[in-house]
Design an enzyme around this catalytic site. Structure first.
Site, PDB file in Angstrom:
ATOM      1  N   ASP A 353      -0.933  -5.648  -3.387  1.00  0.00           N
ATOM      2  CA  ASP A 353      -0.502  -6.555  -2.332  1.00  0.00           C
ATOM      3  C   ASP A 353       0.817  -7.232  -2.698  1.00  0.00           C
ATOM      4  OD1 ASP A 353      -1.112  -8.299   0.103  1.00  0.00           O
ATOM      5  OD2 ASP A 353      -0.858  -9.793  -1.475  1.00  0.00           O
ATOM      6  N   GLU A 407       2.331  -2.178  -1.025  1.00  0.00           N
ATOM      7  CA  GLU A 407       2.658  -2.887   0.207  1.00  0.00           C
ATOM      8  C   GLU A 407       4.071  -3.440   0.060  1.00  0.00           C
ATOM      9  OE1 GLU A 407       1.055  -6.562   2.984  1.00  0.00           O
ATOM     10  OE2 GLU A 407       1.474  -6.812   0.859  1.00  0.00           O
TER      11      GLU A 407
END
Length: 701
Positions: A353, A407
Site C-alpha cells: 500500500d 500501489e
C-alpha cells in the site's frame, strides 16, 4: 558482525559508502532497462547508482548470513515460546530500563520482571517460565528512558487484544494447540490473478463486525463460485481504528483480533488453498499509525527509532509516521514482517500500500508526474526504493510463486520489472488511472459524449513488459463521500426498480454500462484484474464504518449478499455476467504478453472493436443508436458468439441472437470483414473457431 541495529544500512564499516561501481553488474542491468525504454538513457548514471545501492545493501545484510536470515528480527524480538519458557526481546537503543508488566504483576513494575540489555546490543530480553505467563495472559512493556517512561506493546507482538469496555490494547500470551494445516502452499506460478478485494469485518450482512470463521464458511464459497482465483484481504494487520480500513497499522506481526484468532485466520488461508485460491494481504510499509502505547511511535522514548525525525517523519495528509528506510533496524524489521506472514500464515504474496508515498519526499500529494525528471530528481527517496527491491527479492526467494503488487500512481519506470531486467521486482502494478477515468466519465460526462479515443488510450497505455492489475473500481470508489459506479448511475431508482420485470430506463442504462465498463477493462488488462467485494453484482449504497458521525452504526459496513441471492431482483443477473466474464481467462489470449489489435473505432458512432488471442471484442457505447450489418475488420476465419452483454440472463433485452456464427469475407482490397448487429449499449465477444466449417452460411446476421 555489528549487532547494533540503530545505524544506517547503506554505510559499510570500512566507510566505502556508495562507492561500489560494478556491484552485481549494475551497469549491465541499467543498460537492459534502458533497452526497454530508450527515454531512460539520460538517466543512466542514476539507474546505475540505485542498482549499486541495492547491491551494497544486500552485501551489508549478508553479514547476518543471508537476506532471509537478516529478515529474522521476529526470531529475536517479541514473545517466543521455547521449551516451557517465554522469551521476550525488544529493540530499544534509548531505553535505560524495561519491565514486563501484566496481570501477573498487578500491572506494576517488579524487579523479577526486569529486562536485561544484551551485551554489545540494542536488544533487551527477559525469560520467564510458562507458569508465570500462561496462555491468555495480558501484558505490556514499561520502558524507561532519560527523562521519562511509558507503557508500550512489544514491537513484534503476535497477538494484541482490545478490552471491549476500556478500549485499551494489550499484548496477549498466545500458545494454543498448533493449527494442523490440511493443504500445502500454493506453488503454481504464472497464473494471471483475478483478484477479489475483500474486507473480513464487513463481509457479514448484519452490520456487526464479521470474523474469519464467517468469511471462511460463507464468503469463500461465493468467491470460488464467482470465478476469482486470488483474494486480497484488507485490514489484517492489527489497527486500533476500525474505520481506517487497516491502513493505520500499530502491530505489524499481529492478526487483527477483532476478526478472530490467528488459528482462525490460518483456517481461512488453508481453506482457500484447498479451493485453489491464493490469499494475499495489504501490507502497509509506507507509514504507520502515530499511536504511542499500542503503536511504534516513540517506542523507546525517541521519535526516530523507526521513523524519520522532524517533519520528514510525519505524513501530514494521513496523520501518521513515516519509516526511515535508511536505517538497518527499520529495514530488517520490515523485511522480517514480510517473512513472518509468508512463513507463519503461508500467504501467497502482498499488495504494498502507498508505494507512491514511499518513493517521494513530497509523498506524491497533489503531484502530477509529467516528465521523467520526476522519477530521477532529488525528490525521490532512494532508500525507500532500495527497501522495496530488497523486499521483493526476499519474498520471491522464500516463495517463488508469491505475487507482489505495487500501489503506485506515479508510474515509476521499472517498478514492476524483475531484478534481472534492472527492475525493482514487483510482479504487478495497479492501473490506478482507470477507476479515476471511469468515475470522471460517469460523474461528469453524458455517455453520448464519451471520447472513445481517450478511453482506449487509458485502457492500453502501459509501460512495456510491466504487467498491471486493471480494475474499474475498488474499495476507494465505494467509500462514503464517493459512490460505486452502479450506485452513481442508478441513483435512487435502485431502491424501487431492481425487480426482475422492471424496465426502468435508469436501471437499464446502469446495468448496460456496468457490464460494458467491466468487460472492456477486463479484456484489455495486461497482468490481471481486480474487483471489490460485492461490486460485481452492483452492491447498493456506500461503505461507512462505525464512527461518531453516524452514531457508531455498522449499518453501511456490511455486504448485502441476500440481494444477489434473490432471484426476484436484477442483482443476480449482474453477478451472472461477471462470472462468465471472468471465465474468459480460461479461453486463452488474455493478459500476459498477448497483444491487443485495434480493429476499428468511431468517435461519432461510439463503437470500437479489438482482437486479442482467439477473441474479438465489440462494443457499442452509443446510448440510442443500434447499427445493422455493421462491418468489422477481422482476421480471416469463422467466429461464434461467445458472450453478449445484452442476453436476458444478464439483464439485457435479448436483442442479439444466441449461438450465432460469423464468417469473414474479403472485400475488394482483400481485407476480411464480418457483419454484425450492434444494439445500443451492448458488448459482444466472438471466438474464432480452430477450423472453419465447409458449410456456407450467409455473412449477414
Amino acid at each position: 558482525m555489528r549487532r547494533c541495529l540503530n545505524g544506517p544500512l547503506l554505510c559499510s564499516e570500512t566507510g566505502s559508502g556508495y562507492s561500489c561501481t560494478g556491484l552485481d553488474h549494475a551497469g549491465e542491468l541499467a543498460a537492459t532497462l534502458i533497452s526497454l525504454d530508450p527515454w531512460l538513457k539520460p538517466y543512466g548514471p542514476v539507474l546505475v547508482r540505485r542498482l549499486e545501492m541495492v547491491s551494497l545493501a544486500l552485501k551489508l545484510l549478508a553479514r547476518h548470513g543471508s537476506l532471509r536470515e537478516a529478515a529474522g528480527t521476529h526470531l529475536v524480538c517479541g514473545p517466543r515460546y521455547e521449551d516451557g519458557t517465554w522469551r521476550i526481546g525488544e529493540w530499544a537503543p534509548n531505553a535505560t530500563a524495561i519491565y514486563l508488566i501484566g496481570t501477573f504483576s498487578g500491572w506494576e513494575e517488579r524487579p523479577e520482571f526486569a529486562f536485561t540489555r544484551q551485551e554489545g546490543s540494542d536488544i533487551w530480553e527477559i525469560a520467564l517460565p510458562e507458569e508465570e505467563m500462561p496462555h491468555g495472559t495480558l501484558f505490556r512493556l514499561r520502558i524507561h528512558w532519560e527523562g521519562g517512561s511509558g507503557d508500550r506493546i512489544p514491537s513484534h507482538a503476535h497477538r494484541v487484544v482490545q478490552d471491549p469496555d476500556t478500549l485499551v490494547f494489550n499484548a496477549q500470551a498466545w500458545r494454543p494447540e498448533p493449527y494442523e494445516w490440511r493443504h500445502g502452499v500454493m506453488t503454481e506460478e504464472g497464473t494471471a490473478p483475478l483478484i477479489y478485494e475483500a474486507h473480513v469485518g464487513m463481509a457479514g450482512e448484519g452490520g456487526e463486525v464479521a470474523g474469519f470463521d464467517h468469511f471462511t464458511d460463507h464468503v469463500l464459497p461465493r468467491i470460488k463460485g464467482a470465478g476469482y482465483n486470488t483474494i486480497q484481504l484488507m485490514g489484517i494487520l492489527e489497527h486500533p481504528y476500525y474505520g481506517s480500513y487497516g491502513y493505520h497499522v500499530t502491530s505489524y506481526f499481529a492478526v487483527s483480533s477483532r476478526f478472530g484468532t490467528p488459528e482462525a485466520f490460518m483456517r481461512l488461508v488453508d481453506t482457500a488453498h484447498g479451493m485453489g485460491i491464493r490469499v494475499i494481504i495489504d501490507v502497509v510499509h509506507s507509514h504507520s499509525a502515530g499511536n504511542e502505547v499500542e503503536g511504534l511511535s516513540r517506542q523507546d522514548g525517541t521519535p526516530h527509532l523507526y521513523f524519520h525525525d522532524g517533519n520528514r517523519g510525519r505524513h501530514e495528509g494521513w496523520d501518521s509516521r513515516c519509516f526511515d528506510y535508511g536505517k538497518e533496524g527499520v529495514v530488517r524489521f520490515l523485511l522480517s514482517n514480510c517473512r513472518y506472514w509468508l512463513e507463519t500464515y503461508r500467504l501467497d504474496g502482498f499488495r504494498f500500500d502507498g508505494v507512491t508515498s514511499m518513493l517521494y519526499h513530497h509523498r506524491g500529494m497533489n503531484r502530477c508526474f509529467t516528465t521523467y525528471d520526476d522519477y530521477y530528481g532529488d525528490e525521490v527517496d532512494e532508500e525507500a526504493l532500495v527497501y522495496l527491491a530488497l523486499a521483493n527479492r526476499l519474498i520471491h526467494d522464500i516463495r517463488p510463486s508469491a505475487i507482489t503488487v505495487a500501489e503506485d500512481v506515479s508510474g515509476m519506470p521499472g517498478l514492476a520489472l524483475p531484478r534481472e531486467l534492472g527492475g525493482t521486482g514487483f510482479d504487478y502494478r495497479f492501473a490506478m488511472g482507470l477507476p479515476d477515468l471511469w468515475t470522471k466519465l460517469i460523474k461528469e460526462v453524458p455517455d453520448e459524449s464519451w471520447d472513445l479515443d481517450t478511453i482506449w488510450y487509458e485502457l492500453t497505455n502501459r509501460r512495456h513488459r510491466e504487467p498491471a492489475i486493471s480494475y474499474a473500481e475498488s474499495h476507494d470508489q465505494a467509500l462514503v463521500g464517493d459512490q460505486t459506479h452502479f450506485f452513481r448511475m442508478a441513483g435512487a431508482a435502485m431502491y424501487d426498480h431492481m425487480g426482475i420485470e422492471d424496465t426502468d430506463p435508469l436501471i437499464e442504462r446502469a446495468m448496460a454500462l456496468h457490464k460494458m465498463i467491466r468487460l472492456i477493462t477486463f479484456a484489455t488488462a495486461s497482468g490481471g484484474y481486480l474487483n471489490f467485494m460485492g461490486n460485481e453484482f452492483g452492491h447498493p449504497e456506500w461503505i461507512d464504518f462505525p464512527r461518531h458521525g453516524n452514531n457508531w452504526s455498522g449499518h453501511y459496513a456490511r455486504r448485502q449478499w441476500s440481494l444477489v441471492d434473490n432471484s426476484e431482483l436484477k442483482y443476480p443477473l449482474l453477478a451472472n455476467f461477471d462470472r462468465e466474464m471472468t471465465a474468459l481467462i480460461t479461453v486463452g489470449g488474455l493478459f500476459g504478453e498477448s497483444p491487443i489489435r485495434l480493429l476499428g473505432m468511431s468517435r461519432i458512432k461510439k463503437w470500437l472493436a479489438f482482437e486479442r488471442g482467439a477473441m474479438v471484442y465489440i462494443f457499442n457505447f452509443h446510448p440510442t443508436q443500434s447499427w445493422v450489418d455493421h462491418p468489422v475488420s477481422v482476421s480471416p476465419g469463422d467466429y461464434s458468439l461467445h458472450l453478449s452483454s445484452d442476453a436476458h440472463r444478464f439483464g439485457g433485452q435479448g436483442r442479439i441472437e444466441e449461438e450465432q456464427r460469423f464468417f469473414s469475407f474479403p472485400d475488394a482490397k482483400g481485407e476480411h470483414r464480418i457483419y454484425t448487429y450492434l444494439p445500443a449499449r451492448t458488448a459482444m465477444v466472438l471466438k474464432k473457431q480452430e477450423k472453419q466449417e465447409k458449410k456456407v452460411i450467409g455473412h449477414r446476421s
